[in-house]
Motif scaffolding. Structure first.
Motif, PDB file in Angstrom:
ATOM      1  N   MET A  81       2.779 -33.633 -18.262  1.00 65.41           N
ATOM      2  CA  MET A  81       3.360 -32.899 -19.383  1.00 65.41           C
ATOM      3  C   MET A  81       3.921 -33.854 -20.423  1.00 65.41           C
ATOM      4  O   MET A  81       3.723 -33.686 -21.626  1.00 65.41           O
ATOM      5  N   VAL A  82       4.620 -34.900 -19.953  1.00 69.94           N
ATOM      6  CA  VAL A  82       5.165 -35.882 -20.895  1.00 69.94           C
ATOM      7  C   VAL A  82       4.034 -36.581 -21.637  1.00 69.94           C
ATOM      8  O   VAL A  82       4.073 -36.751 -22.859  1.00 69.94           O
ATOM      9  N   TRP A  83       2.976 -36.959 -20.905  1.00 68.79           N
ATOM     10  CA  TRP A  83       1.834 -37.600 -21.575  1.00 68.79           C
ATOM     11  C   TRP A  83       1.268 -36.698 -22.659  1.00 68.79           C
ATOM     12  O   TRP A  83       0.974 -37.143 -23.766  1.00 68.79           O
ATOM     13  N   ASP A  84       1.112 -35.437 -22.304  1.00 67.94           N
ATOM     14  CA  ASP A  84       0.563 -34.483 -23.273  1.00 67.94           C
ATOM     15  C   ASP A  84       1.439 -34.410 -24.519  1.00 67.94           C
ATOM     16  O   ASP A  84       0.944 -34.419 -25.650  1.00 67.94           O
ATOM     17  N   ARG A  85       2.768 -34.347 -24.313  1.00 66.05           N
ATOM     18  CA  ARG A  85       3.672 -34.261 -25.465  1.00 66.05           C
ATOM     19  C   ARG A  85       3.611 -35.526 -26.307  1.00 66.05           C
ATOM     20  O   ARG A  85       3.626 -35.472 -27.536  1.00 66.05           O
ATOM     21  N   LEU A  86       3.551 -36.678 -25.640  1.00 61.59           N
ATOM     22  CA  LEU A  86       3.482 -37.937 -26.390  1.00 61.59           C
ATOM     23  C   LEU A  86       2.178 -38.014 -27.162  1.00 61.59           C
ATOM     24  O   LEU A  86       2.143 -38.474 -28.309  1.00 61.59           O
ATOM     25  N   TYR A  87       1.116 -37.532 -26.534  1.00 59.48           N
ATOM     26  CA  TYR A  87      -0.175 -37.544 -27.212  1.00 59.48           C
ATOM     27  C   TYR A  87      -0.131 -36.671 -28.464  1.00 59.48           C
ATOM     28  O   TYR A  87      -0.603 -37.052 -29.533  1.00 59.48           O
TER      29      TYR A  87
END
Ligand SMILES: Nc1ncnc2c1ncn2[C@@H]1O[C@H](COP(=O)(O)OP(=O)(O)OP(=O)(O)O)[C@@H](O)[C@H]1O
Ligand SMILES: [Mg+2]
Lengths: 314, 256
Positions: A180-186
């Motif tokens: 989820m964090v990766w997705d948000r950072l992306y």
């Protein structure tokens, strides 16, 4: 370094950047540039100097020597003006335990001179963005580690920063929370936010970073895109051999010429080669009977371990 | 809005949750003090020679002393544990320093917050004093700012020191060996000229002695301008040293 071209237009520009704590050299004359819109990673073993570097970029820790420019400004002179345009998620979270979830964002907005109505609107949006919308009135302490991390990220975004600094954003998170964090950072990157992060997870670096540097013992020891680093420091494939404990053969000489590089570990043998299957076949021809063989692509982890060694540094 | 005000507003937001209890305690403690010590003990003490305490009732004598001492107590509780917590336990300041706020804003904000707490406590104390008929002149109103200044003179140097602490043991020692002895011997309960000469000289080096002397002179209507200026100067010097030291220690701890 003399051969590093000057890039004064870069969003972050460091030359010979050094941090001393007494006689301890935490960051030793590092050079790097971060361009607008890219995701840039710092990798390195514990104590390599990543956090010290991030704190200098974040304009809270003064550089001991060397040149540093952030957003075209000098942190020593214009720290507050730079920080007004940064979002920071520190390694040890600094959430306010005395304030509730939404209050953490709302009060933080004050420090950036964000007017009340705007702050309230952004708070609601950001809590939804990190999926904490339903926890807005909760106390902070009982939140799980992953929720606190997401809250810290949301708080760092309250000022709509151009540059987001994240020191180990996903350490201690479960796979769902990490993704989820990766997705948000992306998504932030898609919106044009420049992201600088440190991580111990090689998959995270491969997923997120356009470019990265590997630090070891206060110095930058390698830099490039994940792909470039793998090409430069590893072969295309790795052949992993495991031998039964009591039947570990005497390997002396038997692996000669089979791979570009051979690494003998206590539990397995790694052969770095461009063609793993061919190497596996050759091993059988030489009469070796490993309990298992595995051919896989090289990863950033291979590069990292090769560059920084397998010893534990403390 | 200036940075220091933002820090103040953070503290005020937290205070909003506890203000009723806090204000209640600020009322009750002077009432208990003045009722028990002033009136109760005073009825015994008043049989002694009144000239020794300036010809006023014992309650009127100790009430201003207690006002200054209460300011010192309030200042010490605000500038010990909470400061270490914000530096170290809770990292409140780290979060603030990642925003455009600066170390100066933090110290300025703490100064404003301390002024607010001291003003609240001192005004309430003064109202209680008046209710106990221990205020004897118009100039007595100046005792409020003097009490605030006394609190700052003690609290700000303590704040600078607290930023360096990592456990609460030093605070226990501070209360046991500095705050309490000062409270007992610093002129609150009897004139410090009754102390042995050496102790009297030492007492005059402390901010409390000057705070007590001046608040007492003001509430009993005996303040002379020259000695008042002397006391204010000493208190202001302590406060100024405290601020300068806090700027240094905060920077050392937070901007490493
Ligand atoms: N405030 C400080 N005072 C003294 N030494 C420090 C301080 N901060 C960091 N160091 C030292 O500087 C070196 C680099 O630390 P740093 O925190 O930058 O490493 P890191 O790469 O972030 O490590 P990790 O992966 O464990 O977070 C370490 O030897 C550390 O002990
Ligand atoms: Mg670190």
């Amino acid at each position: 370094m003399a051969d590093t071209p000057t890039r004064p237009d870069a969003l972050i520009h460091a030359r010979g950047l050094t941090k001393l704590f007494g006689s301890l050299v935490a960051v030793d004359a590092v050079d790097f540039d971060v361009d607008r819109g890219e995701a840039f990673g710092f990798l390195g073993p514990n104590g390599a100097g990543k956090t010290s570097t991030m704190r200098m970029i974040g304009c809270v820790s003064p550089a001991s020597s060397g040149e540093l420019r952030v957003l075209g400004m000098d942190p020593a002179v214009e720290g507050p003006r730079i920080r007004a345009r940064l979002g920071v998620v520190p390694q040890a979270d600094t959430l306010d335990r005395e304030l509730r979830v939404a209050e953490n964002l709302y009060t933080y907005a004050r420090y950036f001179d964000i007017a009340g109505p705007v702050a309230r609107k952004r708070t609601a949006e950001l809590l939804d963005f990190v999926q904490l919308g339903d926890r807005w009135d909760d106390e902070v302490e009982p939140l799980s580690g992953g929720m606190k991390r997401r809250l810290a990220i949301a708080r760092a975004l309250i000022s709509e920063p151009e540059l987001l600094l994240l020191d180990e954003p996903t350490t201690g998170l479960d796979p769902q929370a990490r993704h989820m964090v990766w997705d948000r950072l992306y998504r932030l990157k898609q919106r044009g936010v420049t992201i600088v992060l440190t991580t111990h997870y090689m998959d995270e670096a491969e997923q997120l970073c356009d470019r990265l540097v590997v630090m070891d013992k206060a110095k930058i020891v390698a830099s490039g895109s994940p792909r470039e680093l793998i090409e430069r420091y590893a072969t295309r494939e790795v052949l992993e051999l495991r031998f039964a404990i009591d039947a570990a053969p005497d390997l002396d000489g038997k692996l000669q010429g089979l791979a570009d590089r051979v690494e003998v570990l206590p539990d397995r043998v790694l052969l770095y080669t461009d063609d793993g299957d061919a190497a596996a076949a050759a091993i059988h021809q030489r009469g070796l009977r490993p309990e298992s063989t595995l051919v896989r692509r090289s990863t950033l982890e291979d590069v990292f371990l090769h560059i920084t060694g397998r010893r534990l540094i403390e | 809005m200036s940075g220091a005000l933002k820090v103040l507003s953070h503290h005020l937001r937290l205070y909003r949750r506890v203000w009723k209890g806090s204000v209640f305690v600020s009322f009750v403690s002077p009432v208990l003090y003045l009722a028990s010590i002033g009136v109760g003990l005073g009825s015994l003490v008043s049989r002694g020679p009144a000239h020794a305490i300036g010809g006023v009732s014992y309650a009127a004598f100790i009430a201003p002393g207690l006002l200054a001492a209460t300011a010192m107590m309030t200042a010490s509780s605000e500038t010990t544990f909470p400061i270490m917590a914000r530096v170290y336990w809770m990292r409140t300041y780290d979060a603030m320093l990642a925003s455009p706020l600066t170390v100066r804003d933090l110290v300025g904000g703490e100064l404003l917050w301390l002024c607010f707490r001291l003003a609240l406590v001192s005004v309430i104390f003064f109202v209680v004093m008046a209710a106990f008929h221990t205020v004897h002149s118009v100039q007595a109103l100046f005792a409020i700012p003097v009490a605030i200044l006394s609190g700052l003179a003690f609290g700000l140097p303590v704040m600078a020191w607290s930023a360096k602490q990592r456990t609460d043991t030093p605070f226990a020692l501070l209360f046991r060996f500095v705050v309490t002895p000062l409270f007992v011997l610093g002129g609150t309960f009897f004139p410090i000229d009754r102390l042995p000469r050496l102790l009297e000289d030492i007492a005059w080096l402390t901010p409390l002695a000057h705070g007590v002397a001046l608040t007492r002179a003001l509430t009993t209507g005996q303040a002379a301008l020259s000695s008042a200026l002397g006391h204010v100067t000493v208190l202001a010097i302590y406060a100024a040293i405290g601020i300068a030291a806090a700027l240094v220690t905060f920077r050392q701890e937070l901007a490493r």
